[in-house]
Structures are given as C-alpha cells and as structure tokens.
Design a protein around this motif. Structure first.
Motif, PDB file in Angstrom:
ATOM      1  N   ARG A  58       0.911  -1.404   0.655  1.00 32.59           N
ATOM      2  CA  ARG A  58       0.020  -0.149   0.532  1.00 32.59           C
ATOM      3  C   ARG A  58       0.466   1.034  -0.133  1.00 32.59           C
ATOM      4  O   ARG A  58       0.355   2.594  -0.632  1.00 32.59           O
ATOM      5  N   VAL A  59       1.680   1.022   0.902  1.00 36.83           N
ATOM      6  CA  VAL A  59       2.833   2.131   0.872  1.00 36.83           C
ATOM      7  C   VAL A  59       3.540   2.777  -1.029  1.00 36.83           C
ATOM      8  O   VAL A  59       3.180   4.322  -0.824  1.00 36.83           O
ATOM      9  N   TYR A  60       4.074   1.977  -1.083  1.00 36.51           N
ATOM     10  CA  TYR A  60       4.943   2.268  -2.146  1.00 36.51           C
ATOM     11  C   TYR A  60       3.512   2.275  -3.740  1.00 36.51           C
ATOM     12  O   TYR A  60       4.206   2.952  -4.396  1.00 36.51           O
ATOM     13  N   ALA A  61       2.635   1.898  -3.829  1.00 38.24           N
ATOM     14  CA  ALA A  61       1.147   1.915  -4.192  1.00 38.24           C
ATOM     15  C   ALA A  61       1.554   3.612  -4.304  1.00 38.24           C
ATOM     16  O   ALA A  61       1.216   4.255  -5.397  1.00 38.24           O
ATOM     17  N   ALA A  62       1.004   4.236  -3.521  1.00 35.48           N
ATOM     18  CA  ALA A  62       0.527   5.540  -2.823  1.00 35.48           C
ATOM     19  C   ALA A  62       1.696   6.074  -3.137  1.00 35.48           C
ATOM     20  O   ALA A  62       1.893   7.288  -3.708  1.00 35.48           O
ATOM     21  N   TYR A  63       3.121   5.684  -2.907  1.00 38.26           N
ATOM     22  CA  TYR A  63       4.549   6.668  -2.966  1.00 38.26           C
ATOM     23  C   TYR A  63       4.543   6.820  -4.573  1.00 38.26           C
ATOM     24  O   TYR A  63       4.814   8.147  -5.226  1.00 38.26           O
ATOM     25  N   GLY A  64       4.460   5.824  -5.593  1.00 36.52           N
ATOM     26  CA  GLY A  64       3.441   6.097  -6.817  1.00 36.52           C
ATOM     27  C   GLY A  64       3.013   7.346  -7.458  1.00 36.52           C
ATOM     28  O   GLY A  64       3.877   7.490  -8.077  1.00 36.52           O
ATOM     29  N   SER A  96      -6.386  11.814  -5.285  1.00 35.06           N
ATOM     30  CA  SER A  96      -7.753  11.640  -4.934  1.00 35.06           C
ATOM     31  C   SER A  96      -7.567  10.028  -4.757  1.00 35.06           C
ATOM     32  O   SER A  96      -7.578   9.438  -3.308  1.00 35.06           O
ATOM     33  N   GLY A  97      -6.454   8.672  -5.522  1.00 37.57           N
ATOM     34  CA  GLY A  97      -7.370   7.679  -5.469  1.00 37.57           C
ATOM     35  C   GLY A  97      -5.956   6.974  -4.273  1.00 37.57           C
ATOM     36  O   GLY A  97      -5.710   6.716  -3.109  1.00 37.57           O
ATOM     37  N   VAL A  98      -4.424   7.961  -4.508  1.00 38.16           N
ATOM     38  CA  VAL A  98      -3.475   7.766  -3.449  1.00 38.16           C
ATOM     39  C   VAL A  98      -4.582   8.438  -1.208  1.00 38.16           C
ATOM     40  O   VAL A  98      -3.884   7.675  -1.286  1.00 38.16           O
ATOM     41  N   SER A  99      -4.800   8.801  -1.703  1.00 35.79           N
ATOM     42  CA  SER A  99      -6.095   9.615  -0.531  1.00 35.79           C
ATOM     43  C   SER A  99      -6.744   8.494  -0.039  1.00 35.79           C
ATOM     44  O   SER A  99      -6.970   8.457   1.188  1.00 35.79           O
ATOM     45  N   ILE A 100      -7.890   8.146  -0.654  1.00 34.15           N
ATOM     46  CA  ILE A 100      -8.307   7.263  -0.944  1.00 34.15           C
ATOM     47  C   ILE A 100      -8.041   5.533  -0.359  1.00 34.15           C
ATOM     48  O   ILE A 100      -7.894   4.992   1.083  1.00 34.15           O
ATOM     49  N   MET A 101      -6.848   5.022  -0.382  1.00 32.39           N
ATOM     50  CA  MET A 101      -6.179   3.908  -0.432  1.00 32.39           C
ATOM     51  C   MET A 101      -5.273   4.147   0.853  1.00 32.39           C
ATOM     52  O   MET A 101      -4.943   3.510   1.431  1.00 32.39           O
ATOM     53  N   MET A 102      -4.293   4.805   1.615  1.00 27.78           N
ATOM     54  CA  MET A 102      -3.993   5.769   2.544  1.00 27.78           C
ATOM     55  C   MET A 102      -4.870   5.944   3.942  1.00 27.78           C
ATOM     56  O   MET A 102      -4.380   5.476   5.483  1.00 27.78           O
ATOM     57  N   TYR A 103      -5.827   6.610   3.049  1.00 25.36           N
ATOM     58  CA  TYR A 103      -6.672   7.498   4.321  1.00 25.36           C
ATOM     59  C   TYR A 103      -7.832   7.015   4.805  1.00 25.36           C
ATOM     60  O   TYR A 103      -8.594   7.227   6.040  1.00 25.36           O
ATOM     61  N   SER A 104      -8.232   5.897   4.306  1.00 26.60           N
ATOM     62  CA  SER A 104     -10.003   5.791   4.184  1.00 26.60           C
ATOM     63  C   SER A 104      -9.953   4.687   5.896  1.00 26.60           C
ATOM     64  O   SER A 104      -8.486   4.363   6.244  1.00 26.60           O
ATOM     65  N   PRO A 105     -10.573   4.710   6.490  1.00 21.53           N
ATOM     66  CA  PRO A 105     -10.882   4.226   7.717  1.00 21.53           C
ATOM     67  C   PRO A 105     -11.200   2.245   7.236  1.00 21.53           C
ATOM     68  O   PRO A 105     -12.079   2.229   5.998  1.00 21.53           O
ATOM     69  N   ARG A 106     -10.579   1.487   7.939  1.00 22.84           N
ATOM     70  CA  ARG A 106     -10.219   0.559   7.392  1.00 22.84           C
ATOM     71  C   ARG A 106     -10.884  -0.120   8.658  1.00 22.84           C
ATOM     72  O   ARG A 106     -10.103   0.002  10.315  1.00 22.84           O
ATOM     73  N   GLN A 107     -11.169  -1.431   8.942  1.00 25.09           N
ATOM     74  CA  GLN A 107     -11.077  -2.227  10.419  1.00 25.09           C
ATOM     75  C   GLN A 107      -9.830  -3.022  10.684  1.00 25.09           C
ATOM     76  O   GLN A 107      -8.970  -3.304  10.177  1.00 25.09           O
TER      77      GLN A 107
END
Length: 107
Positions: A58-64, A96-107
């Motif tokens: 997730r981190v490296y995808a977001a870094y991209g 927008s995509g990075v924000s969704i990936m990194m900062y969406s609430p998860r269980q």
C-alpha cells in the motif's frame, strides 16, 4: 496522517532530488560527485520510506502517485516546466486515489 504525509514529502525530496542529480550528471556532463550525491539521496529515500507504518504494498503504491505529483512540482520550480490542464487533472485524480488508499477508515 500528518506524520505519514510528512514522511511522503521527505521521501519525495530525496527520491526525486536524487534522481534529478543523477539525471543532470548523465545528461548535462556534471561532475561525478553530483551523480554520487544523487545515489546517496536515493539510498536515504529508501530508508525514509521504511518509516511509514502501513503495509509495504500500500505504501509503495501510494508513493508512486505522490511521486508523480511531486515530480511535476519539482519540474515546475526547478526546470521551469509548465504543466498543462491534463497534467493538473491527472494529478487531482492521482491524489484522490492515493488519499483513498492510504487514509480510508479500515477495520
């Protein structure tokens, strides 16, 4: 979230800056010391990236995505690059995509 974004920005400075130094060393016949400093910056970037607390994938995808935006900003301020409307629209979509990936609430 502020810590994560700060780490992204710091990592961007070292990754894009290091890549840029290697670029100008190779493309503009600069001193090998410029290229070596760029390589050191890229190693430092790799170390900084490990400070993120989320999973590697997730981190490296977001870094991209972050690096695409940061690279465009670097080019604007360092190289005088002028982004067009498609660069700007693409950056908004990416952010927008990075924000969704990194900062969406998860269980």
């Amino acid at each position: 979230m502020i810590k994560s974004i700060s780490i992204f920005i710091l990592a961007c400075i070292f990754e894009v800056g290091g890549g840029y130094l290697i670029w100008i060393w190779m493309k503009q016949n600069q001193s090998i010391w410029i290229g070596l400093f760029g390589a050191i910056c890229i190693v430092i970037y790799g170390l900084i990236a490990t400070l993120q607390t989320d999973s590697f994938g997730r981190v490296y995808a977001a870094y991209g995505g972050i690096f695409i935006i940061f690279s465009l900003l670097w080019a604007c301020f360092i190289d005088g690059f002028k982004p067009d409307k498609y660069d700007i629209i693409g950056s908004i979509v990416i952010l927008s995509g990075v924000s969704i990936m990194m900062y969406s609430p998860r269980q």
